[in-house]
Write a protein that holds these residues in place. Structure first.
Motif, PDB file in Angstrom:
ATOM      1  N   LEU A  52      50.877 -28.443  26.007  1.00  0.00           N
ATOM      2  CA  LEU A  52      51.067 -28.884  27.393  1.00  0.00           C
ATOM      3  C   LEU A  52      49.850 -28.564  28.239  1.00  0.00           C
ATOM      4  O   LEU A  52      49.417 -29.386  29.055  1.00  0.00           O
ATOM      5  CB  LEU A  52      52.314 -28.206  27.977  1.00  0.00           C
ATOM      6  N   ARG A  53      49.289 -27.369  28.039  1.00  0.00           N
ATOM      7  CA  ARG A  53      48.096 -26.992  28.818  1.00  0.00           C
ATOM      8  C   ARG A  53      46.953 -27.975  28.575  1.00  0.00           C
ATOM      9  O   ARG A  53      46.274 -28.404  29.508  1.00  0.00           O
ATOM     10  CB  ARG A  53      47.674 -25.563  28.471  1.00  0.00           C
ATOM     11  N   ARG A  54      46.719 -28.320  27.296  1.00  0.00           N
ATOM     12  CA  ARG A  54      45.636 -29.254  26.979  1.00  0.00           C
ATOM     13  C   ARG A  54      45.893 -30.622  27.612  1.00  0.00           C
ATOM     14  O   ARG A  54      44.969 -31.271  28.116  1.00  0.00           O
ATOM     15  CB  ARG A  54      45.480 -29.389  25.454  1.00  0.00           C
ATOM     16  N   SER A  55      47.160 -31.032  27.625  1.00  0.00           N
ATOM     17  CA  SER A  55      47.498 -32.323  28.249  1.00  0.00           C
ATOM     18  C   SER A  55      47.230 -32.280  29.751  1.00  0.00           C
ATOM     19  O   SER A  55      46.704 -33.232  30.340  1.00  0.00           O
ATOM     20  CB  SER A  55      48.966 -32.667  27.983  1.00  0.00           C
ATOM     21  N   LEU A  56      47.621 -31.158  30.356  1.00  0.00           N
ATOM     22  CA  LEU A  56      47.399 -31.020  31.800  1.00  0.00           C
ATOM     23  C   LEU A  56      45.914 -30.933  32.136  1.00  0.00           C
ATOM     24  O   LEU A  56      45.464 -31.481  33.152  1.00  0.00           O
ATOM     25  CB  LEU A  56      48.138 -29.789  32.332  1.00  0.00           C
ATOM     26  N   GLU A  57      45.147 -30.233  31.290  1.00  0.00           N
ATOM     27  CA  GLU A  57      43.703 -30.149  31.519  1.00  0.00           C
ATOM     28  C   GLU A  57      43.055 -31.524  31.403  1.00  0.00           C
ATOM     29  O   GLU A  57      42.160 -31.871  32.173  1.00  0.00           O
ATOM     30  CB  GLU A  57      43.081 -29.168  30.521  1.00  0.00           C
ATOM     31  N   GLN A  58      43.525 -32.299  30.426  1.00  0.00           N
ATOM     32  CA  GLN A  58      43.004 -33.650  30.264  1.00  0.00           C
ATOM     33  C   GLN A  58      43.380 -34.508  31.475  1.00  0.00           C
ATOM     34  O   GLN A  58      42.578 -35.304  31.962  1.00  0.00           O
ATOM     35  CB  GLN A  58      43.548 -34.271  28.980  1.00  0.00           C
ATOM     36  N   LEU A  59      44.624 -34.305  31.961  1.00  0.00           N
ATOM     37  CA  LEU A  59      45.065 -35.036  33.150  1.00  0.00           C
ATOM     38  C   LEU A  59      44.235 -34.639  34.366  1.00  0.00           C
ATOM     39  O   LEU A  59      43.840 -35.497  35.171  1.00  0.00           O
ATOM     40  CB  LEU A  59      46.545 -34.747  33.400  1.00  0.00           C
TER      41      LEU A  59
END
Length: 467
Positions: A255-262
């Motif tokens: 989730l963190r990686r997805s949010l960072e990408q977002l």
């Protein structure tokens, strides 16, 4: 009102609602033609006759018909109010001038009437102008509201597009996150399929062997038992499952990686937002300002039109002036601002060092001080490879290539000071939450000549919104 006597009505009409009646008439009152300030009585033409015939009455002062003649009398002295006290601004009688108003300047009513009439004329002349000014102000306010409505509609439309795009980014990020989790789950399920099948087969084989053992345990035929038991000596081959395991997937950090990408995507979208619209909005608050030579440091040279300033290299001898900077090479504008919004632009092309922004009126102009908001300065500094907003601590800003012109916008009531790169049409920095309690002046600092460099002037430039 009908007259009782036709001949009277032909000679003297009856009293109309707005007219003064004769105080002597009995029965049907006739219209008064004169009022006597000595008798304090109003007379019709018939009852006025004694005042025109009797010598003693001829000396009485007759005026146009007046209603409520008792109001002309001084309530204290029962004398005619024929004077005006300028100290207390009241009408008085002659006896008042030797009693309550003894030391007050008094003039005849006619003289004060002429004064007040002149004042009234002036007021009367001013009223239409004030009405027109207020109508104009209403128009300005309505125009501002209309413009604000158009700006709001445009911003809402543009914001709707941006937020729709951002919502799309968020939804895409969510879908990609869900897909990543599902793929990890499917990988784990795939990894578990073969061991489960093999285990199920071994269970089936062991179940069959258990059934055979149970049947054999119940036989009493010695020959059959021994012949069958030999086939049971070797159990079906089984696997050592103690070393076999299916590891569950780790979702940690997914989730963190997805949010960072977002976040990265959102930042990229933010960079796509045009500052051009914002700059055009603030440029509408352009003000015409000129530099004030009375505030300029003695080493500065100002152009005749008050739009340019540079270092002259020599400290001039000038008369003492409390408004003048004597230590720092600053100069203020003649104009100051105590409310609303204002915007101006300064050309910094070919300068290697400069300082500019706004300052409050009470700044110390005779001693060296830190140029921060706390001391009354909201300024940008450029010095070769250093670009910052002066504060405590200073806010270092990214260097801008080919910075040629700086726009300064102030919203006094909102406590906002913003700086723009005019040529690139982008926002540089904003100081928010400022508290302004006194007039603000645009301020410039061209700095010293440096071995032939930094000789270019700082120039207050007209705004060109078509750039």
């Amino acid at each position: 009102m009908a007259c009782a006597n036709t001949s009277w009505s032909e000679e003297q009409p009856c009293v109309e609602p707005a007219e003064v009646p004769c105080d002597v008439c009995t029965g049907t009152q006739q219209k008064a033609v004169k009022s006597c300030l000595m008798c304090f009585t109003s007379y019709c033409q018939t009852h006025l006759e004694p005042h025109q015939r009797v010598a003693r009455l001829q000396k009485h002062r007759l005026v146009e018909p007046m209603d409520r003649l008792e109001d002309l009398m001084c309530k204290k002295h029962d004398r005619l109010l024929e004077l005006f006290c300028r100290t207390e601004q009241v009408c008085v009688c002659l006896l008042c001038t030797v009693t309550d108003h003894k030391s007050h300047p008094v003039v005849p009513l006619k003289e004060e009437y002429e004064v007040k009439t002149a004042q009234l004329g002036k007021i009367e002349a001013e009223v239409p102008q004030k009405i027109q000014e207020r109508k104009q102000k209403i128009k300005e306010i309505k125009d501002t509201v209309e413009l604000s409505n158009k700006d709001a509609d445009r911003e809402i439309a543009h914001g709707g597009q941006v937020f729709t795009a951002l919502i799309g980014c968020v939804e895409k990020g969510r879908d990609e996150f869900n897909q990543t989790v599902q793929e990890k789950l499917k990988s784990t399920e795939k990894q578990a399929e073969d061991p489960i099948k093999e285990l199920e087969q071994e269970i089936e084989d062991l179940t069959n062997r258990s059934s055979e053992v149970k049947r054999l345990s119940h036989t009493e035929d010695h020959l059959h038992f021994l012949q069958t038991f030999r086939s049971l000596k070797d159990p079906p081959p089984t696997r050592d499952w103690t070393t076999v395991e299916v590891r569950p997937p780790s979702y940690k950090g997914t989730l963190r990686r997805s949010l960072e990408q977002l976040e990265e995507t959102l930042n990229m979208e933010m960079k796509k937002l045009p500052d051009d619209a914002e700059l055009k909005r603030v440029q509408k608050y352009e003000v015409d300002v000129t530099l004030d030579p009375d505030t300029a440091h003695p080493q500065l040279i100002l152009s005749e039109d008050g739009k340019q300033v540079h270092d002259g290299g020599v400290v001039k001898e000038l008369p003492d002036n409390p408004k003048r900077y004597t230590k720092d090479m600053f100069v203020l504008t003649r104009q100051s601002f105590s409310s609303g919004r204002f915007y101006f632009e300064v050309q910094v092309k070919d300068k290697t060092v400069w300082w500019l922004g706004v300052a409050r009126e009470s700044i110390d102009r005779t001693g060296e001080t830190k140029w921060t908001p706390e001391t009354g300065y909201w300024t940008l500094l450029y010095y070769k490879d250093v670009f910052l907003f002066s504060d405590n601590p200073s806010v270092h800003l990214p260097l801008r290539a080919e910075l040629q012109k700086v726009g300064v916008f102030v919203d006094y009531d909102e406590g906002l000071v913003s700086f723009y790169d005019v040529e690139a049409r982008v926002h540089i920095y904003s100081a928010t939450g400022c508290t302004f309690t006194e007039p603000l002046y645009p301020i410039l600092y061209p700095s010293l000549l440096e071995k032939g460099t930094n000789s270019a002037p700082l120039i207050i430039s007209p705004v060109n919104q078509t750039d």
